[in-house]
Design a protein around this motif. Structure first.
Motif, PDB file in Angstrom:
ATOM      1  N   ASP A   1       0.817  -1.221   0.000  1.00  0.00           N
ATOM      2  CA  ASP A   1       0.000   0.000   0.000  1.00  0.00           C
ATOM      3  C   ASP A   1       0.843   1.261   0.000  1.00  0.00           C
ATOM      4  OD1 ASP A   1      -2.453  -1.304  -0.031  1.00  0.00           O
ATOM      5  OD2 ASP A   1      -2.533  -1.486   2.145  1.00  0.00           O
TER       6      ASP A   1
ATOM      7  N   VAL B   1       1.066   1.591  -3.885  1.00  0.00           N
ATOM      8  CA  VAL B   1      -0.178   1.604  -4.653  1.00  0.00           C
ATOM      9  C   VAL B   1      -1.090   2.763  -4.258  1.00  0.00           C
ATOM     10  CG1 VAL B   1      -2.249   0.263  -5.217  1.00  0.00           C
ATOM     11  CG2 VAL B   1      -0.025  -0.862  -5.094  1.00  0.00           C
ATOM     12  N   HIS B   2      -0.943   3.271  -3.043  1.00  0.00           N
ATOM     13  CA  HIS B   2      -1.832   4.363  -2.622  1.00  0.00           C
ATOM     14  C   HIS B   2      -1.688   5.575  -3.521  1.00  0.00           C
ATOM     15  CE1 HIS B   2       0.032   7.972  -0.749  1.00  0.00           C
ATOM     16  NE2 HIS B   2       1.118   7.238  -0.864  1.00  0.00           N
TER      17      HIS B   2
ATOM     18  N   ALA C   1      -4.514   5.419  -5.749  1.00  0.00           N
ATOM     19  CA  ALA C   1      -5.784   5.039  -5.128  1.00  0.00           C
ATOM     20  C   ALA C   1      -6.983   5.768  -5.736  1.00  0.00           C
ATOM     21  CB  ALA C   1      -5.729   5.288  -3.624  1.00  0.00           C
TER      22      ALA C   1
ATOM     23  N   GLU D   1      -8.719   4.059  -8.728  1.00  0.00           N
ATOM     24  CA  GLU D   1      -9.389   2.762  -8.652  1.00  0.00           C
ATOM     25  C   GLU D   1     -10.851   2.855  -9.086  1.00  0.00           C
ATOM     26  OE1 GLU D   1     -10.083  -1.025  -5.632  1.00  0.00           O
ATOM     27  OE2 GLU D   1      -9.026   0.763  -4.926  1.00  0.00           O
TER      28      GLU D   1
ATOM     29  N   ARG E   1      -0.725  -6.829  -6.219  1.00  0.00           N
ATOM     30  CA  ARG E   1      -1.562  -5.802  -5.574  1.00  0.00           C
ATOM     31  C   ARG E   1      -2.291  -4.974  -6.623  1.00  0.00           C
ATOM     32  NH1 ARG E   1      -4.724  -3.098  -4.005  1.00  0.00           N
ATOM     33  NH2 ARG E   1      -4.865  -1.749  -2.157  1.00  0.00           N
TER      34      ARG E   1
ATOM     35  N   PHE F   1      -6.270  -4.094  -7.306  1.00  0.00           N
ATOM     36  CA  PHE F   1      -6.678  -2.720  -7.608  1.00  0.00           C
ATOM     37  C   PHE F   1      -7.553  -2.716  -8.866  1.00  0.00           C
ATOM     38  CE2 PHE F   1      -5.924   1.256  -9.847  1.00  0.00           C
ATOM     39  CZ  PHE F   1      -5.874   2.225  -8.861  1.00  0.00           C
TER      40      PHE F   1
END
Length: 212
Positions: free
Chosen positions: A62, A65-66, A69, A72, A131, A135
């Motif tokens: 995270d 990947v955040h 975000a 998404e 990940r 997502f």
């Protein structure tokens, strides 16, 4: 007597802490590789406790990947906010083409060194690829819900359409990024990226024409 922080100030402090932790993590990942950096090292670099780090980022993945975000559920938001009498596919096509014009990193058409390094990190790290697949699945679910809510499509049609649309967007993004890795510039790739996107959405339209 001390005046309590206003909600807006508290949120800004949280956002600064979140950004500082993520920045420290990504700097370490880019320098040494995702697998070779521990959570303890990230917490130390960001000058926070491991407990604080996990309060902001439940998993190590995270931390990276955040940064994406907000994307998404982006397709779902575009569908819900589209103008009257505009089909979902037209709205999504126009939005993707606009993203290419803006060099939005999510389209793969951004050759800024920091963006490219982060993208290379993701594509080169199995845990981050996994990940990102989750997502992607979240984006498909959100888009399917938006299609169900805003069109007359059945649940099955909405799910199948969402999988195809999100899949096409991701494929276009990956193709653009690979072109940049092979030496093209974002500006040099732009016209080809537009042609590919228009072709891809034309293919979708042939199979999804009934989605109005």
């Amino acid at each position: 007597m001390t005046t309590p922080d206003k909600p807006g100030l508290r949120e800004r402090k949280k956002q600064r802490t979140r950004t500082a932790i993520s920045d420290a993590a990504i700097d370490l990942f880019l320098d040494r590789g995702f697998a070779h950096v521990s959570v303890a090292e990230i917490a130390h670099a960001a000058e926070v406790s491991k407990r604080t780090l996990f309060a902001y980022f439940p998993t190590k993945e995270d931390l990276v990947v955040h940064r994406m975000a907000d994307h998404e559920q982006e397709a779902a938001r575009v569908v819900r906010a589209r103008p009257a009498h505009t089909t979902p596919l037209t709205a999504l096509r126009d939005y993707f083409l606009d993203g290419l014009r803006r060099r939005d990193p999510i389209t793969g058409l951004n050759d800024h060194p920091a963006v490219r390094s982060l993208t290379e990190l993701i594509y080169g790290t199995p845990a981050l690829i996994d990940r990102m697949q989750r997502f992607k699945a979240g984006g498909e679910r959100a888009l399917a819900e938006a299609l169900c809510d805003t069109t007359e499509a059945s649940d099955l049609t909405a799910r199948l359409a969402a999988v195809q649309i999100i899949g096409v967007q991701w494929a276009l993004s990956a193709d653009n990024f690979q072109r940049l890795v092979q030496g093209e510039t974002a500006d040099g790739r732009y016209e080809g990226a537009v042609r590919d996107a228009e072709h891809a959405f034309d293919l979708l339209a042939n199979g999804l024409a009934a989605l109005t």
